[in-house]
Enzyme design. Structure first.
Site, mmCIF file in Angstrom:
data_model
loop_
_atom_site.group_PDB
_atom_site.id
_atom_site.type_symbol
_atom_site.label_atom_id
_atom_site.label_comp_id
_atom_site.label_asym_id
_atom_site.label_seq_id
_atom_site.Cartn_x
_atom_site.Cartn_y
_atom_site.Cartn_z
ATOM 1 N N HIS A 1 0.813 -1.224 0.000
ATOM 2 C CA HIS A 1 0.000 0.000 0.000
ATOM 3 C C HIS A 1 0.842 1.268 0.000
ATOM 4 O O HIS A 1 0.315 2.355 0.243
ATOM 5 C CB HIS A 1 -0.945 0.020 1.213
ATOM 6 C CG HIS A 1 -1.996 -1.030 1.145
ATOM 7 N ND1 HIS A 1 -2.743 -1.398 2.220
ATOM 8 C CD2 HIS A 1 -2.421 -1.811 0.115
ATOM 9 C CE1 HIS A 1 -3.582 -2.361 1.871
ATOM 10 N NE2 HIS A 1 -3.405 -2.623 0.593
ATOM 11 N N ILE B 1 0.942 6.971 0.397
ATOM 12 C CA ILE B 1 0.443 5.873 1.221
ATOM 13 C C ILE B 1 -1.046 5.718 1.009
ATOM 14 O O ILE B 1 -1.803 6.697 1.112
ATOM 15 C CB ILE B 1 0.712 6.149 2.725
ATOM 16 C CG1 ILE B 1 2.188 6.479 2.957
ATOM 17 C CG2 ILE B 1 0.279 4.960 3.571
ATOM 18 C CD1 ILE B 1 2.450 7.106 4.320
ATOM 19 N N CYS B 2 -1.455 4.516 0.702
ATOM 20 C CA CYS B 2 -2.889 4.253 0.539
ATOM 21 C C CYS B 2 -3.440 3.823 1.884
ATOM 22 O O CYS B 2 -3.433 2.652 2.231
ATOM 23 C CB CYS B 2 -3.098 3.163 -0.516
ATOM 24 S SG CYS B 2 -4.824 2.749 -0.769
ATOM 25 N N LEU B 3 -3.900 4.801 2.649
ATOM 26 C CA LEU B 3 -4.411 4.525 3.993
ATOM 27 C C LEU B 3 -5.614 5.443 4.209
ATOM 28 O O LEU B 3 -5.483 6.673 4.129
ATOM 29 C CB LEU B 3 -3.311 4.794 5.028
ATOM 30 C CG LEU B 3 -3.657 4.579 6.495
ATOM 31 C CD1 LEU B 3 -4.009 3.120 6.763
ATOM 32 C CD2 LEU B 3 -2.492 5.001 7.390
#
Ligand SMILES: [Zn+2]
Ligand SMILES: [Zn+2]
Lengths: 242, 158
Positions: free
Chosen positions: B88, B95-97
């Site tokens: 991610h 950041i894929c959050l």
């Protein structure tokens, strides 16, 4: 005029030199001791505090900004529960500059874009005799003016009970604030047992629009008011000279 | 005094960041170090991979940039230098959050973000880039912020 925000402004002008480790330790201590009452958004001691039904505490201006400007679906910032503005509970502490006479209360300055905090929902005075009461919401929640609001909490309440006659009086800023409960009143005129008169008579007009559907005529009401006033006065004298 | 507070932050945002920094200094999240600087609006945070995870003994750097109306809006959080290899985390540091974008809440703090990022790292089972890494990074070449991306979040536990 003691502005609650002044103190805040003063304390907020902390030296922003980050390398400087001499943070005001006094303030730190104050912060940690009050941390249970810190706003969940600005992390400072909540001002104009409101609590959501899910129990989370915020400054009213902080929560207002979030709900109106930034939240996607009016969710609580802490737990994502739905937050409805009319179900917020304002907290009125003691000895706070905010809790002065609400009629003189200036708008929450420094946040001119933020409206007043929602008023408290005031249930009728508790009835000592009946376990379950079925009162209608009948409090004076008139336009923006919350009668038993901030300063009501500062006035000591006295209650006395004589036989089936309950009398309670609030002393303080509103000496005229009497609460009566007369039990065993005939039901025919629309007053159930234990019907509360939690208002000063002077404010009764303001509350009339919130009267229950079975409201009696003005004449009857006035007569009853005078009777109760008189009874209250006798009891008052009784307490006074006992 | 006030002249030293960064121009880009509102008074509310600056107050809140002072408060967060103070709390960080008293009680820093485990595995993180805030690199002292004069810039309140950009924090550089050193991340140490947790023991017994794929990132043990590795050090990374997060760059946290705060918007003017923080905390109503999320900060921009990216890895700088060599971002960790993670399904991610894109090679440009993005950041894929979800909490950094759609699921942001003003009750979150830099500290709580850091803890989420470390737990995301710690739960990883493979060191790899996201499958769409190249396409995404190409799209961001002109310096696009990850906050401008319309993310969709994977529902797996990584
Ligand atoms: Zn607040
Ligand atoms: Zn909540």
């Amino acid at each position: 005029m003691a502005e609650p925000h002044n103190e805040r402004n003063a304390s907020s002008s902390v030296d922003s030199d980050l390398g400087n480790t001499t943070w005001d330790s006094g303030k730190q201590n104050a912060g940690s001791s009050s941390s249970g009452f810190d706003c969940n958004i600005c992390l400072e001691l909540a001002q104009d505090p409101v609590v959501t039904l899910c129990g989370h505490l915020f400054c009213w201006p902080c929560l207002y900004r979030w709900l109106r400007g930034h939240s996607t679906c009016h969710e609580c910032p802490v737990c994502k529960a739905l937050v409805e503005e009319d179900k917020l509970v304002p907290l009125y502490g003691r000895g706070n500059a905010n809790s002065s006479d609400p009629r003189k209360k200036p708008p929450p300055t420094a946040y001119s874009d933020i409206p007043h905090r929602p008023p408290g929902q005031r249930p009728p005075p508790a009835s000592p005799s009946s376990g379950q009461n079925h009162f209608n919401q009948h409090h004076a929640q008139s336009s923006g003016f919350n009668f038993m609001g901030p300063q009501g909490t500062g006035a000591p309440m006295a209650a006395a009970r004589f036989g089936n006659f309950t009398f309670s009086a609030g002393f303080g800023l509103f000496p005229s604030l009497f609460g009566f409960q007369v039990h065993g009143f005939p039901d025919g005129n629309g007053f159930g047992p234990g019907y509360p008169f939690g208002f000063p008579m002077g404010f009764h007009g303001a509350a009339r629009s919130y009267a229950p559907p079975a409201a009696v005529s003005d004449q009857q009401e006035a007569k009853l008011s005078r009777l109760l006033m008189f009874l209250g006065f006798i009891v008052f004298l009784y307490i006074l000279f006992l | 005094m006030s002249s030293s507070s960064p121009k880009g932050l509102s008074r509310i945002a600056a107050n809140r960041l002072h408060k967060e920094l103070k709390e960080w200094q008293m009680n820093p999240p485990a595995g993180f170090k805030h690199k002292v600087s004069d810039n309140l609006q950009r924090w550089i945070v050193e991340v140490n991979g947790a023991p017994n995870t794929l990132y043990e003994n590795e050090t990374y750097y997060l760059q946290v940039d705060f918007p003017e109306n923080y905390p109503m809006e999320a900060p921009q959080v990216i890895f700088t230098h060599n971002p960790p290899l993670h399904p991610h985390i894109y090679s440009n540091g993005h950041i894929c959050l979800d909490i950094l974008y759609d699921s942001w809440s003003p009750a979150m703090t830099v500290s709580s973000i850091c803890i989420s990022i470390l737990s995301m790292l710690s739960s990883s089972t493979e060191k790899a880039r996201p499958v769409d890494n190249d396409r995404y990074v190409r799209n961001c070449r002109n310096g696009k912020s990850p906050k401008e991306t319309r993310w969709w979040f994977h529902d797996d536990k990584v």
